[in-house]
Design an enzyme around this catalytic site. Structure first.
Site, PDB file in Angstrom:
ATOM      1  N   LYS A 180       0.837  -1.218   0.000  1.00  0.00           N
ATOM      2  CA  LYS A 180       0.000   0.000   0.000  1.00  0.00           C
ATOM      3  C   LYS A 180       0.860   1.251   0.000  1.00  0.00           C
ATOM      4  CE  LYS A 180      -3.455  -2.502   2.660  1.00  0.00           C
ATOM      5  NZ  LYS A 180      -3.817  -2.777   4.056  1.00  0.00           N
ATOM      6  N   ARG A 186      15.902  -8.558   5.378  1.00  0.00           N
ATOM      7  CA  ARG A 186      16.442  -8.823   4.047  1.00  0.00           C
ATOM      8  C   ARG A 186      15.773  -7.848   3.086  1.00  0.00           C
ATOM      9  NH1 ARG A 186      17.455 -14.331   0.956  1.00  0.00           N
ATOM     10  NH2 ARG A 186      19.273 -14.161   2.304  1.00  0.00           N
TER      11      ARG A 186
END
Lengths: 185, 306
Positions: B86, B108
């Site tokens: 979003k 990561r």
């Protein structure tokens, strides 16, 4: 070593040796021999003492007695409040402790927190038939309901005093002392 | 020595003593993985959040297992199911996670420096689980741990890193760790896969696999990142396999007791032949096992410094 360092000796090498000899006989007496017996020393002092007890027990009994080394760091109750993490050392218990009579060995019994951690540690490794506790020195000031089965010497101390056991294994003369003042090892 | 860092971001910033502290802590913790009850209470009440913006199974699972073996609570967070789609920024996402009292964030991300950036904005400890082509410090630590376990020490070993070094965070972290610890590091690949000025990292550069293998103690294969082949690094996978596949004949050029490593996932028949991958020289699965111990060690050490 700093200059304010002072040492008051409580046990000399001979007393330590005699106490260990007596404890080994008490262990055999209480357990009616060495059947299903195993010793586990708590790092670091308890390992040296445990090894010496095993040597004595093996001499008396003429048989192999399993010996292990336990590091209790991961079971300490102050890990979440300490800023620096204590060093983790190896736990080396090369046998299954389940159904054995385990004698836990430590140098100084004080608050009892180390022993609580050691008991939890052992329970994670198996289900011993029984756990007994042998210590060279009981200095009082327990914070937990823990009691030793075998005691080298009970020594009344003040809470803030620092009781240290010195070992031949690390290049010291065997002895138990109260250390006052700051000392840098 | 005592651990003082809040985060683990790169190998480059670590001292030799810090690397050794991680390794000895991991060595002690390895025993936990061999127990019937593989759990100790050291991180009880701590929360570890795995924040993975790139796909990963092995590394994420390894971190999750490490945290769980230390009794921490683990939350896995992946961008496809989160508000990142979003339009939320990395920092906002992380601050939200931090507000949920996360103690350690394992990140990561595809952008180099993402972990470093994040670490400046949050109080939680940040572990870099791979940032773009930059570094993958825990992989290097588990590799070093595995080499040390098999070879006793790193100093004086000849270690060959084979493959796409230019696009490999694993290679970059390993070069940093192994040179610090005194190994002779050789890299070998087609020239398109070797960055310029690579020698400045203290490695020896080779272009011919056979020459690089001569006298090697450790052969560390990198995965051919086939998803990047569109970048025209190679004429074909087949040609790469012909010149750079570690097969039994080539392995004979290394020392007889040489070990073979691979960070996974394997491209069998491309960079490594099945015979070598399944041989006793391969320590690939030991690497996976050791990965859990090394990550446990890091989480243990970091949880004290927060």
């Amino acid at each position: 070593m700093s200059s304010s360092f002072q040492e008051r000796q409580l046990m000399d090498a001979q007393e330590v040796s005699r106490a260990l000899s007596r404890i080994s006989h008490e262990i055999l007496e209480r357990n009616k021999g060495s059947q299903d017996l195993a010793l586990i020393g708590i790092r670091t002092g308890g390992v040296y003492l445990g090894q010496r007890l095993v040597t004595r027990l093996q001499q008396i009994e003429q048989r192999e007695i399993p010996f292990g080394e336990l590091d209790i760091t991961l079971y300490r109750d102050d890990l979440s409040i300490r800023k620096d993490q204590p060093e983790i050392r190896k736990t080396l218990i090369p046998f299954n402790i389940s159904d054995l009579k385990v004698v836990l060995v430590d140098d100084v019994l004080f608050t009892g927190r180390t022993i609580r951690a050691a008991l939890d540690g052992l329970m994670d490794l198996g289900r011993p038939a029984e756990i007994q506790l042998a210590v060279l020195v009981d200095r009082g000031h327990r914070q937990l309901p823990i009691r030793a089965n075998y005691v080298g010497k009970s020594i009344p101390t003040a809470r803030e005093e620092n009781v240290q056991v010195f070992f031949e294994e690390v290049g010291q003369v065997d002895r138990v002392s109260i250390i006052t003042g700051s000392h840098d090892q | 020595m005592t651990w003082t860092r809040k985060d683990l971001l790169t190998i480059s910033e670590l001292s030799v003593e810090e690397i050794e502290l991680i390794l000895t802590t991991a060595e002690s913790l390895k025993e936990v993985g061999g127990r019937d009850i593989k759990k100790v209470p050291a991180l009880r009440g701590k929360t570890v959040v795995n924040l993975f913006f790139e796909p990963s199974t092995r590394t994420r699972t390894s971190f999750e297992l490490a945290a769980k073996r230390l009794s921490a609570d683990v939350i896995n967070f992946s961008p496809s199911t989160s508000s990142v789609v979003k339009g939320e920024t990395l920092i906002d996402t992380a601050r939200n996670i931090e507000s949920m009292q996360a103690d350690i964030i394992v990140l990561r991300h595809s952008s180099p420096g993402a972990a470093d950036h994040l670490a400046r904005f949050v109080h939680s400890s940040v572990i870099n689980a791979g940032d773009g082509w930059h570094e993958h410090p825990t992989q290097a630590l588990l590799d070093v741990f595995t080499i040390k376990e098999k070879k006793k020490q790193i100093k004086g070993l000849t270690i060959v890193i084979v493959g796409d070094v230019a696009h490999s965070r694993v290679a970059r972290s390993n070069i940093a760790a192994l040179t610090k610890l005194g190994a002779e590091v050789r890299v070998v690949a087609p020239p398109t896969m070797l960055p310029l000025f690579l020698e400045s990292l203290g490695v020896k550069v080779f272009y011919q696999f056979e020459k690089a293998l001569d006298g090697a103690d450790v052969v560390m294969m990198l995965r051919l990142q086939r998803e990047r082949l569109g970048r025209a690094l190679l004429p074909s996978t087949r040609e790469y396999a012909k010149l750079f596949c570690l097969n039994s004949e080539r392995l004979k050029l290394a020392k007889p007791e040489a070990i073979v490593m691979h960070p996974g996932p394997l491209n069998r028949g491309v960079e490594i032949s099945p015979t070598v991958a399944d041989s006793s020289a391969a320590v690939i699965l030991d690497q996976v096992t050791n990965g859990v111990s090394v990550r446990m060690a890091l989480m243990y050490l970091l949880s004290g410094a927060t």
